[in-house]
Design a protein around this motif. Sequence first.
Motif, PDB file in Angstrom:
ATOM      1  N   UNK B  42       0.890  -1.164   0.000  1.00 40.96           N
ATOM      2  CA  UNK B  42       0.000   0.000   0.000  1.00 40.96           C
ATOM      3  C   UNK B  42       0.925   1.210   0.000  1.00 40.96           C
ATOM      4  N   UNK B  43       1.089   1.841  -1.133  1.00 47.07           N
ATOM      5  CA  UNK B  43       2.083   2.900  -1.228  1.00 47.07           C
ATOM      6  C   UNK B  43       3.457   2.294  -1.004  1.00 47.07           C
ATOM      7  N   UNK B  44       4.206   2.844  -0.043  1.00 44.93           N
ATOM      8  CA  UNK B  44       5.527   2.286   0.216  1.00 44.93           C
ATOM      9  C   UNK B  44       5.467   1.211   1.302  1.00 44.93           C
ATOM     10  N   UNK B  45       4.296   1.072   1.933  1.00 42.13           N
ATOM     11  CA  UNK B  45       4.167   0.095   3.010  1.00 42.13           C
ATOM     12  C   UNK B  45       3.917  -1.300   2.443  1.00 42.13           C
ATOM     13  N   UNK B  46       4.731  -2.234   2.896  1.00 37.73           N
ATOM     14  CA  UNK B  46       4.567  -3.608   2.435  1.00 37.73           C
ATOM     15  C   UNK B  46       3.693  -4.354   3.432  1.00 37.73           C
ATOM     16  N   UNK B  47       2.490  -4.753   3.005  1.00 34.44           N
ATOM     17  CA  UNK B  47       1.552  -5.401   3.928  1.00 34.44           C
ATOM     18  C   UNK B  47       1.745  -6.914   3.951  1.00 34.44           C
ATOM     19  N   UNK B  80      -8.382  -9.715  -6.604  1.00 32.78           N
ATOM     20  CA  UNK B  80      -8.000  -8.350  -6.968  1.00 32.78           C
ATOM     21  C   UNK B  80      -8.914  -7.292  -6.370  1.00 32.78           C
ATOM     22  N   UNK B  81      -9.453  -7.560  -5.193  1.00 29.87           N
ATOM     23  CA  UNK B  81     -10.236  -6.528  -4.516  1.00 29.87           C
ATOM     24  C   UNK B  81      -9.325  -5.422  -3.996  1.00 29.87           C
ATOM     25  N   UNK B  82      -8.036  -5.747  -3.816  1.00 34.82           N
ATOM     26  CA  UNK B  82      -7.108  -4.716  -3.352  1.00 34.82           C
ATOM     27  C   UNK B  82      -6.893  -3.626  -4.387  1.00 34.82           C
ATOM     28  N   UNK B  83      -7.260  -3.923  -5.632  1.00 32.94           N
ATOM     29  CA  UNK B  83      -7.126  -2.898  -6.672  1.00 32.94           C
ATOM     30  C   UNK B  83      -7.859  -1.627  -6.281  1.00 32.94           C
ATOM     31  N   UNK B  84      -8.903  -1.795  -5.461  1.00 32.77           N
ATOM     32  CA  UNK B  84      -9.725  -0.646  -5.075  1.00 32.77           C
ATOM     33  C   UNK B  84      -8.983   0.319  -4.166  1.00 32.77           C
ATOM     34  N   UNK B  85      -7.974  -0.178  -3.462  1.00 32.80           N
ATOM     35  CA  UNK B  85      -7.251   0.690  -2.525  1.00 32.80           C
ATOM     36  C   UNK B  85      -6.263   1.544  -3.319  1.00 32.80           C
ATOM     37  N   UNK B  86      -6.390   2.881  -3.240  1.00 31.45           N
ATOM     38  CA  UNK B  86      -5.463   3.734  -3.983  1.00 31.45           C
ATOM     39  C   UNK B  86      -4.022   3.463  -3.549  1.00 31.45           C
ATOM     40  N   UNK B  87      -3.144   3.364  -4.509  1.00 25.95           N
ATOM     41  CA  UNK B  87      -1.731   3.172  -4.188  1.00 25.95           C
ATOM     42  C   UNK B  87      -1.334   1.736  -3.913  1.00 25.95           C
ATOM     43  N   UNK B  88      -2.266   0.799  -4.116  1.00 29.37           N
ATOM     44  CA  UNK B  88      -1.888  -0.590  -3.856  1.00 29.37           C
ATOM     45  C   UNK B  88      -1.253  -1.204  -5.098  1.00 29.37           C
ATOM     46  N   UNK B  89      -0.268  -2.088  -4.876  1.00 24.86           N
ATOM     47  CA  UNK B  89       0.314  -2.803  -6.010  1.00 24.86           C
ATOM     48  C   UNK B  89       0.877  -4.115  -5.497  1.00 24.86           C
ATOM     49  N   UNK B  90       1.104  -5.032  -6.417  1.00 24.16           N
ATOM     50  CA  UNK B  90       1.637  -6.333  -6.007  1.00 24.16           C
ATOM     51  C   UNK B  90       2.921  -6.624  -6.766  1.00 24.16           C
ATOM     52  N   UNK B  91       3.740  -7.466  -6.134  1.00 24.20           N
ATOM     53  CA  UNK B  91       4.885  -8.061  -6.822  1.00 24.20           C
ATOM     54  C   UNK B  91       4.721  -9.556  -6.708  1.00 24.20           C
ATOM     55  N   UNK B  92       5.306 -10.279  -7.652  1.00 24.39           N
ATOM     56  CA  UNK B  92       5.090 -11.713  -7.660  1.00 24.39           C
ATOM     57  C   UNK B  92       3.805 -12.005  -8.414  1.00 24.39           C
TER      58      UNK B  92
END
Lengths: 301, 285
Positions: B42-47, B80-92
Amino acid sequence: MSSNPSTATDILSRELEFKPAPQTRRLRGVIFVILSNLAVIIALGTLVILVLDVLISGLPWLNLDFLTRADSRFPERAGIQVALVGTVYMMALTIVIALPLGVMSAVYLEEYAGKHWTTQLIEININNLAAVPSVIYGLLGLQLFVRWLGMGRSILAGALTMALLVLPIIIVASREAIRAVPQSFREASLALGATRWQTIWNHVLPYALPGILTGNILAASRAIGETAPLITIGALTFVPFLPRDILDRFTVLPILIFNWTSKPQREFHDIAAAGIIVLLGTLLVLNAIAVLLRAKLQKRY
Amino acid sequence: MTRLDAQIRYATVAASAETQAVHTPAGDAANVIEARDLSVFYGSFCAVRSVTLPVRRNKITALIGPSGCGKSTLLRSFNRMNDRVPGSRVEGSVLFHGQNLYAPNVNVVDVRRRIGMVFQKPNPFPKSIYENVAFGPRINGWRGSKSQMDELVEAALRRAALWDEVKDKLKQPGTALSGGQQQRLCIARAIAVQPEVILMDEPCSALDPIATLKIEDLMQVLKQDYTIVIVTHNMQQAARVSDYTAMMMMRPDRAGEMIEMDETGIIFSRPRDKRTQDYVSGRFG
């Protein structure tokens, strides 16, 4: 404060001395109640006096003929028909123009636009626009619609100007209504494979509808009483004929009332009061509809 | 069974060793979903950091762990419900039948139809019970006749073990039902669009014990037709309903990681990680 609670020497372990409420403490409360009552009486009192004054001078003139006659140079033959029709035309047209624009803007800002500095800028500007004096909108309308777009002093030019005026109100109210729709509905809909637009159309807008309608009605009642922008764009003060279409010249109730009150004859002042009664009645009806709509539709979730 | 076990162990070991990529065979028929070295930001925070997790077909996989360890975030990355959170992205990647859900050409809407979701708080639409269930098929373009739709609504409500309780009041608002009934209505709503996977985000945390038990019984029936992933704070629930359990923890940098995954019986009797043992025995969390 003791660092060790077991020694029990902190302030709460000693007996505190509470003084019983002195008379002055009670008196302060009483004074406050009296002051707030007074404030209400002053606010309501002036309104009551105003309405009573208007009713006393206006009521004797108020009859069906008054509503169905055109304006005249003679007060006993003057009526508000043309202005009333002009007001209705203009209100309807204003809402038809401003409602879709306002609601779509609100949907964009709430559902699609991210949280960028650009959206923030748009947001600040919309709030600022809501506070711009209405005469400024009149000047804008005069240049843009009347002159550049060549609409002349028409109902259409007036309605477009009014639409600009109430747009910020509609956008702010619609955004609040849209924001009040719980996120859980959006998520439930999206999780079923609905697109964003299907979610907005099937869930967000229906649930936000009462709030959106209320905002629109309040915007309409704001526009109905506005005089300055219409005078600026050149709505006429004396129009003895009904407008044929939306490109015809026109007048509205507040302008007619303004015109009558500035005449020297006493009778004109009285029929102006009668006109005010009609205007107030219309406003009251609009606001009542807004309240009813909210009460009827808003218990859905 | 032994082959499956070996594979899970393989993935688990790989995850704890924090390797860059885990090479389980793509398109393995038993794995419906497979997270591979998945990190969610979430942004720079890795959840969630570097989670590798297979989800088995027709099994119930439970995600457990203390609050804030990224269970829900992980679950919500599966559809992909996290797509809704602004600034969210995934790796892997998250593989669904071997296909990466985060590949650029993936249609999110289609993903969500095939991977349904039941939320923590029952959230039926403020519409009739019938309309709640019929909404999904309708917006996904199902062109059944009125009687076919009736049939579909009934079938979904039957599978969600709700039909007998609501068959005489299908026109009543779904919000008028009790909490447990509302949650089963949400399950009926989810299965009406024929998903393969149902993600459940603490589906019972707002329900009383009896309603909870009904949902748990229902899950046992549903897993014959669907693959279920459930996030739960309730240890007993994970032990009762799930076939596999993944234990997650928060790292010192507050990112969530998966520390262990195995058959539920093993996680609850002889976990390899001390933290898992402490957590499932109620010593913290």
